[in-house]
Scaffold this active site. Sequence first.
Site, short mmCIF file in Angstrom:
data_model
loop_
_atom_site.label_atom_id
_atom_site.label_comp_id
_atom_site.label_asym_id
_atom_site.label_seq_id
_atom_site.Cartn_x
_atom_site.Cartn_y
_atom_site.Cartn_z
N SER A 1 -3.92 5.46 3.64
CA SER A 1 -2.99 6.68 3.80
C SER A 1 -3.07 7.81 3.11
CB SER A 1 -1.52 5.86 3.51
OG SER A 1 -1.46 5.36 2.26
N GLU B 1 -0.25 4.65 -7.56
CA GLU B 1 -0.76 3.32 -7.23
C GLU B 1 -0.72 2.57 -8.64
OE1 GLU B 1 -1.86 0.97 -4.86
OE2 GLU B 1 -2.06 -0.04 -6.50
N ASP C 1 5.13 2.14 1.15
CA ASP C 1 4.17 1.23 1.89
C ASP C 1 3.89 -0.03 0.93
OD1 ASP C 1 2.75 -0.44 3.40
OD2 ASP C 1 0.89 1.19 3.28
C1 LIG Z 1 0.18 -2.07 1.28
S1 LIG Z 1 -0.59 -1.32 0.08
C2 LIG Z 1 -0.71 0.13 0.25
C3 LIG Z 1 -1.70 0.67 1.28
C4 LIG Z 1 -1.67 2.11 1.44
N1 LIG Z 1 -0.72 2.83 1.66
C5 LIG Z 1 -2.37 2.48 2.94
O1 LIG Z 1 -1.57 2.53 3.78
O2 LIG Z 1 -3.35 2.64 3.10
C6 LIG Z 1 0.38 -1.64 -1.16
C7 LIG Z 1 -0.01 -1.03 -2.54
O3 LIG Z 1 0.94 -1.12 -3.28
C8 LIG Z 1 0.45 -1.46 -4.56
N2 LIG Z 1 1.73 -1.48 -5.63
C9 LIG Z 1 2.40 -2.63 -5.97
N3 LIG Z 1 3.68 -2.30 -6.47
C10 LIG Z 1 3.56 -0.84 -6.77
C11 LIG Z 1 4.70 -0.06 -7.33
N4 LIG Z 1 5.76 -0.48 -7.69
N5 LIG Z 1 4.32 1.35 -7.30
C12 LIG Z 1 2.98 1.72 -6.74
N6 LIG Z 1 2.11 0.86 -6.40
C13 LIG Z 1 2.54 -0.47 -6.01
C14 LIG Z 1 -0.55 -2.51 -4.64
O4 LIG Z 1 -1.17 -2.60 -5.49
C15 LIG Z 1 -1.00 -2.08 -3.38
O5 LIG Z 1 -2.37 -1.29 -3.46
#
Ligand SMILES: C[S@@+](CC[C@H](N)C(=O)[O-])C[C@H]1O[C@@H](n2cnc3c(N)ncnc32)[C@H](O)[C@@H]1O
Length: 296
Positions: free
Chosen positions: A114, A132, A182
């Site tokens: 994203s 992240e 996300d």
């Molecule tokens: C579904 S992936 C994101 C994919 C990205 N948005 C994309 O579309 O390419 C979710 C991500 O959130 C991260 N994550 C988990 N908890 C989080 C938090 N509280 N704050 C930020 N990132 C977090 C995970 O490590 C993971 O990389």
Amino acid sequence: MLDPFWGKTRAGAGEGDARMNYRHHYHAGNFADVLKHAVLALLVANLTRKPKGFAVIDTHGGAGIYDLLQGPSQKTLEWRDGIGRVLAARDGAPPALLPYFQAMQGDKGRYPGSPLLAGRLMRAQDRLYVCELHPEDAALLKAAMAGEAALLPRVQVVAGDGYRNLLRQVPPQERRGLVLIDPPFEAADEFERLAQAVIAAHRAWAQGCYLLWYPVKDGAAAAAFEAEIQTHGIADILRVRLRVRGGGEGLCETGLIIINPVYPLEDQLRAVLPWLSSVLAQGEGAGFDLLRLAAE
Ligand SMILES: C[S@@+](CC[C@H](N)C(=O)[O-])C[C@H]1O[C@@H](n2cnc3c(N)ncnc32)[C@H](O)[C@@H]1O
């Protein structure tokens, strides 16, 4: 660890922190990513229709770019039934999908996440803020963004909690823009955290566009989340659901909530969803719906 939403054991980082096993490398480019990213690209492109700069706040940024031809992607091969199908059929795609394709150009064998997709569609006057939490993915994300020289001056990558930082970022100084949330849906309370974050952010910045991704594995949990978003006086809400099959192993259905969809997203979705749904269908029960949850 058994993942309640993807319905199978997810390989990933160490077992230390139960909330941090998720790695998007296993799922990059799957049907859920395609839907989310196609809508993200449309929203960003629609924002560029006006000259005034805007901000994109991406709370859960992932690792930035994913190699589909080796490593984790090759283990799951989820991308084959997602971006693999879409690229193979792209000659028949509706013109509204052009920004999505444009943002992927040149990434042979790799799939941009994203922050890259959004950043590549943004202009000199626009700004991207990405969080992240996973330390390894935050480092990968920083490196991926550093590889995009044109983006660098207007991108901030933060290794930290996206929910917490979101509330420090709204309203953005530009007073125009988009928030993408996300989350990985690893934690049992993710729907609650997501709803709380959106409601609080919307209170601070009611004019912003919010794009929220969620899995529809437990239909009642997804419906309760959607109902929660509807009960706080938030106007102008669209809901999209995409099902690739009626049931079976793994994720079959995904949802998006879009608050303040940037014009003309609703019309564009009417053209894009039937095509995406037919290209991504894996069997009986496949389909989509586009619902208005709250009037403008
Ligand atoms: C579904 S992936 C994101 C994919 C990205 N948005 C994309 O579309 O390419 C979710 C991500 O959130 C991260 N994550 C988990 N908890 C989080 C938090 N509280 N704050 C930020 N990132 C977090 C995970 O490590 C993971 O990389």
